[in-house]
Design an enzyme around this catalytic site. Sequence first.
Site, PDB file in Angstrom:
ATOM      1  N   HIS A  57       0.525  -1.156  -0.573  1.00 25.87           N
ATOM      2  CA  HIS A  57      -0.209   0.553   0.278  1.00 25.87           C
ATOM      3  C   HIS A  57       0.634   1.276   0.023  1.00 25.87           C
ATOM      4  CE1 HIS A  57      -3.288  -2.822   1.877  1.00 25.87           C
ATOM      5  NE2 HIS A  57      -3.792  -2.513   0.989  1.00 25.87           N
ATOM      6  N   LYS A  83     -15.630  -7.533   4.512  1.00 22.28           N
ATOM      7  CA  LYS A  83     -15.501  -8.481   5.341  1.00 22.28           C
ATOM      8  C   LYS A  83     -14.785  -7.934   6.764  1.00 22.28           C
ATOM      9  CE  LYS A  83     -11.929  -8.106   1.466  1.00 22.28           C
ATOM     10  NZ  LYS A  83     -10.682  -7.024   0.348  1.00 22.28           N
ATOM     11  N   ARG A  95      -1.508  -5.147  -8.341  1.00 21.32           N
ATOM     12  CA  ARG A  95      -0.516  -6.447  -8.059  1.00 21.32           C
ATOM     13  C   ARG A  95       0.029  -7.486  -9.693  1.00 21.32           C
ATOM     14  NH1 ARG A  95      -2.359  -8.498  -2.854  1.00 21.32           N
ATOM     15  NH2 ARG A  95      -4.155  -8.570  -3.623  1.00 21.32           N
ATOM     16  N   SER A 114      -2.548  -7.886   2.933  1.00 20.55           N
ATOM     17  CA  SER A 114      -3.282  -7.960   4.344  1.00 20.55           C
ATOM     18  C   SER A 114      -3.489  -8.878   4.712  1.00 20.55           C
ATOM     19  CB  SER A 114      -4.306  -7.008   4.429  1.00 20.55           C
ATOM     20  OG  SER A 114      -4.325  -5.707   3.592  1.00 20.55           O
TER      21      SER A 114
HETATM   22  O1  PNS Z   1      -9.360  -2.725  -0.127  1.00 22.01           O
HETATM   23  P1  PNS Z   1     -10.589  -3.412  -0.217  1.00 22.01           P
HETATM   24  O2  PNS Z   1     -11.032  -4.497   0.442  1.00 22.01           O
HETATM   25  O3  PNS Z   1     -10.117  -4.183  -1.770  1.00 22.01           O
HETATM   26  O4  PNS Z   1     -11.187  -2.353  -0.398  1.00 22.01           O
HETATM   27  C1  PNS Z   1     -12.143  -2.242  -1.302  1.00 22.01           C
HETATM   28  C2  PNS Z   1     -12.850  -0.570  -1.254  1.00 22.01           C
HETATM   29  C3  PNS Z   1     -13.056   0.070   0.299  1.00 22.01           C
HETATM   30  C4  PNS Z   1     -12.883   0.141  -1.813  1.00 22.01           C
HETATM   31  C5  PNS Z   1     -14.542  -0.989  -1.399  1.00 22.01           C
HETATM   32  O5  PNS Z   1     -15.418  -2.055  -1.420  1.00 22.01           O
HETATM   33  C6  PNS Z   1     -15.243   0.172  -1.707  1.00 22.01           C
HETATM   34  O6  PNS Z   1     -15.441   1.519  -2.569  1.00 22.01           O
HETATM   35  N1  PNS Z   1     -16.266   0.362  -0.634  1.00 22.01           N
HETATM   36  C7  PNS Z   1     -17.414   1.341   0.084  1.00 22.01           C
HETATM   37  C8  PNS Z   1     -17.983   1.142  -0.865  1.00 22.01           C
HETATM   38  C9  PNS Z   1     -19.059   1.405  -2.234  1.00 22.01           C
HETATM   39  O7  PNS Z   1     -19.095   2.336  -2.622  1.00 22.01           O
HETATM   40  N2  PNS Z   1     -19.165   0.189  -3.186  1.00 22.01           N
HETATM   41  C10 PNS Z   1     -19.565   0.358  -4.395  1.00 22.01           C
HETATM   42  C11 PNS Z   1     -18.403   0.276  -4.878  1.00 22.01           C
HETATM   43  S1  PNS Z   1     -18.038  -1.274  -5.775  1.00 22.01           S
END
Ligand code: PNS
Length: 163
Positions: A18, A42, A91, A129
């Site tokens: 990150h 999650k 990645r 992570s």
């Molecule tokens: O690190 P991650 O878990 O891959 O991140 C995922 C994240 C937090 C970027 C995604 O779940 C997100 O944007 N959540 C906020 C809710 C939202 O807008 N969801 C619709 C987007 S598809």
Amino acid sequence: MGRIAVYPGSFDPVTNGHCDVVRRGLRLFDKVVVAIARNGTKTPLFTIEERLEMLQETFKEMPGVLVDSFDGLLVDYVVRRQADAILRGLRAVSDFEYEFQMALMNRKLNKNVQTVFLMTGLRWIYISSSIIKEAAQFGGDTRGMVPDIVCKKLKQKFGTSQE
Ligand code: PNS
């Protein structure tokens, strides 16, 4: 105000991968807002407060980085922040499908919000992570893969020797 990118994620916990994406992002944007999604799907190991603390410590000497958290839709947060783009790291090929789906969904939700992908450095290609948590849970040494503060917090969480 300059160009702003929102780098969203769970950051449970933040890894050196990150950090690499943030550093690369700062070459393209004046400010990178590292933003934890509060309503992630999650079940996290670390609370939002713990994750904010680890991110703040990690980026405390980088003036172009702002640490925050958000509720609700990412695209709405991007608009509130008056940001120019969403930043995500890639990645390997395995990330692509999920990232592609998310970027297109976000575009559908708000056609003005662009997603910029940056490749992580090769040395971080295997770091996630989840794999860090798994290794730490069974006493694995995560030094050099995550910031020092994260190593310390993992040790506290699992009561294992990370030093
Ligand atoms: O690190 P991650 O878990 O891959 O991140 C995922 C994240 C937090 C970027 C995604 O779940 C997100 O944007 N959540 C906020 C809710 C939202 O807008 N969801 C619709 C987007 S598809």
